[in-house]
Design an enzyme around this catalytic site. Sequence first.
Site, PDB file in Angstrom:
ATOM      1  N   ALA A  66      40.627  -6.510  56.258  1.00  0.00           N
ATOM      2  CA  ALA A  66      39.205  -7.016  56.663  1.00  0.00           C
ATOM      3  C   ALA A  66      39.005  -7.987  57.813  1.00  0.00           C
ATOM      4  O   ALA A  66      40.323  -8.611  58.253  1.00  0.00           O
ATOM      5  CB  ALA A  66      38.507  -7.883  55.322  1.00  0.00           C
ATOM      6  N   GLY A 111      42.612  -5.491  53.304  1.00  0.00           N
ATOM      7  CA  GLY A 111      41.847  -4.306  53.364  1.00  0.00           C
ATOM      8  C   GLY A 111      42.440  -3.166  53.699  1.00  0.00           C
ATOM      9  O   GLY A 111      41.921  -1.842  53.093  1.00  0.00           O
ATOM     10  N   GLU A 114      44.264  -1.711  50.753  1.00  0.00           N
ATOM     11  CA  GLU A 114      43.365  -1.236  49.967  1.00  0.00           C
ATOM     12  C   GLU A 114      42.756   0.109  50.241  1.00  0.00           C
ATOM     13  O   GLU A 114      42.391   0.872  49.423  1.00  0.00           O
ATOM     14  CB  GLU A 114      42.366  -2.329  49.748  1.00  0.00           C
ATOM     15  CG  GLU A 114      42.841  -3.556  48.810  1.00  0.00           C
ATOM     16  CD  GLU A 114      41.892  -4.836  49.081  1.00  0.00           C
ATOM     17  OE1 GLU A 114      41.506  -5.217  50.031  1.00  0.00           O
ATOM     18  OE2 GLU A 114      41.288  -5.178  47.902  1.00  0.00           O
ATOM     19  N   GLU A 134      46.005 -11.968  51.208  1.00  0.00           N
ATOM     20  CA  GLU A 134      44.819 -12.590  51.091  1.00  0.00           C
ATOM     21  C   GLU A 134      44.814 -14.083  50.584  1.00  0.00           C
ATOM     22  O   GLU A 134      44.261 -15.098  51.101  1.00  0.00           O
ATOM     23  CB  GLU A 134      43.955 -11.950  50.228  1.00  0.00           C
ATOM     24  CG  GLU A 134      43.218 -10.558  50.704  1.00  0.00           C
ATOM     25  CD  GLU A 134      43.923  -9.321  50.605  1.00  0.00           C
ATOM     26  OE1 GLU A 134      45.164  -9.392  50.449  1.00  0.00           O
ATOM     27  OE2 GLU A 134      43.409  -8.308  50.710  1.00  0.00           O
TER      28      GLU A 134
END
Length: 260
Positions: A66, A111, A114, A134
Site C-alpha cells: 500500500a 499489500g 496480499e 506491516e
Amino acid sequence: MSWENILLEKEDGIAVLTINRPKALNALNAQTFYEMAEALEKIANDPEIKVLILTGAGEKSFVAGADIVYMKDFGGVEGREFALLGQRVMNMIEKLPQPVIAAVNGYALGGGCELAMCCDIRIAAENARFGQPEVALGVIPGFAGTQRLPRLVGKAVAKELLLTGEQIPAERAWQVGLVNHVVPASELLARAKAMAKRISANGQLAVKFAKEAVNNGLEMDVDRAMAYEADLFGLCFSTADRKEGMAAFVEKRKPQFQGK
Ligand code: DAK
C-alpha cells in the site's frame, strides 16, 4: 477507457492488467484501486477474456505495498475506508469468473503480497521477494493478509512472516507453497501467457466452476463442500461444452469449446 495508474491489454483471449506506477514501485493508493475496480468489472463482463494476468510495470517491483506516502496522515476512519476499498478489489479478483495468474516481477510486499495471494496462481521471477512488513510500520495487514497467508502456507510459516516482517526470496516462497513456479525474469510474462493459453483451451465454464468449487468449498465443512462439488459437476452436464468435450474425445479430435 484511459487510466493513469494501470494498463489493460487484451490479446487472443488473454488480458494483462499492469499496475503502472513504477516510480513508486507500483504502490497501491485509492486511485489505483478505483481504476482496478473499473477494469475488473469490464473484464468480468467480457466473454472474450478467458484468463487474466496481473503484473507490475518495470523490472523491480510487482507491488511494493500500500502507498505509505498516501497513508501516512490517515486517521482511523480513513484507514478503515482504505482497508475496505483494498479488500473489495482483492475480493473482486478472487471471485472473478476468469482465472487470474499473478506474474510477480519483483517486490511483492505488504499489500503487494496480499494482491498476489488473491490471484488463483502465482508465477514468480527469480528476483521476486515476498513479505508482510506491516508490523515494522506499526500496523497489521489490512487487505486480508492475515487470513489468506495462513490458508496458503499454514499457520506457522504465516506467523513467522507476519510477526518478523522479513522478506523471503522467490525460491523460499516456492518451498513454502506461496508461489507455483519460479522462472527467469526474462521469461516471466511468456511463461504466464503459456499457462493462460493452456487454461483457455479448456471448457471455460468448467474452469469457472472448478475455481468456484475450490474457493467456496474450502470455507465449508467437507460434507457440504462435496455436495456443492456434486452440484457444480451436475451443472456441467447442462453445458454445450460438456457435450462437445466428450464428443471430441470419442471422435478423437480437439474440442471446440464455446463457453456455453
Ligand atoms: N509506498 C509508497 N512509496 C513507495 C513504497 C510504498 N509502499 N515502496 C517504495 N516506494 C517508493 C519510495 O519511496 C521511492 O520513492 P522516491 O523516494 O524515489 O520518491 C521509490 O518507491 C523507490 O523506492 P526505494 O528508493 O526505497 O527503493 P529500494 O530499492 O531502495 O528499496 C523496497 C525497495 C521495496 C525494499 C523499499 O522501497 C521498501 O521497503 N518499500 C516499502 C515496502 C513496504 O513496507 N511495503 C508494505 C507497505 S505497508 C491498512 C491497509 C493496508 C495496509 C495497511 C493498513 N489499513 C488502511 C488498515 C497495507 C500496508 C502495506 O502494504
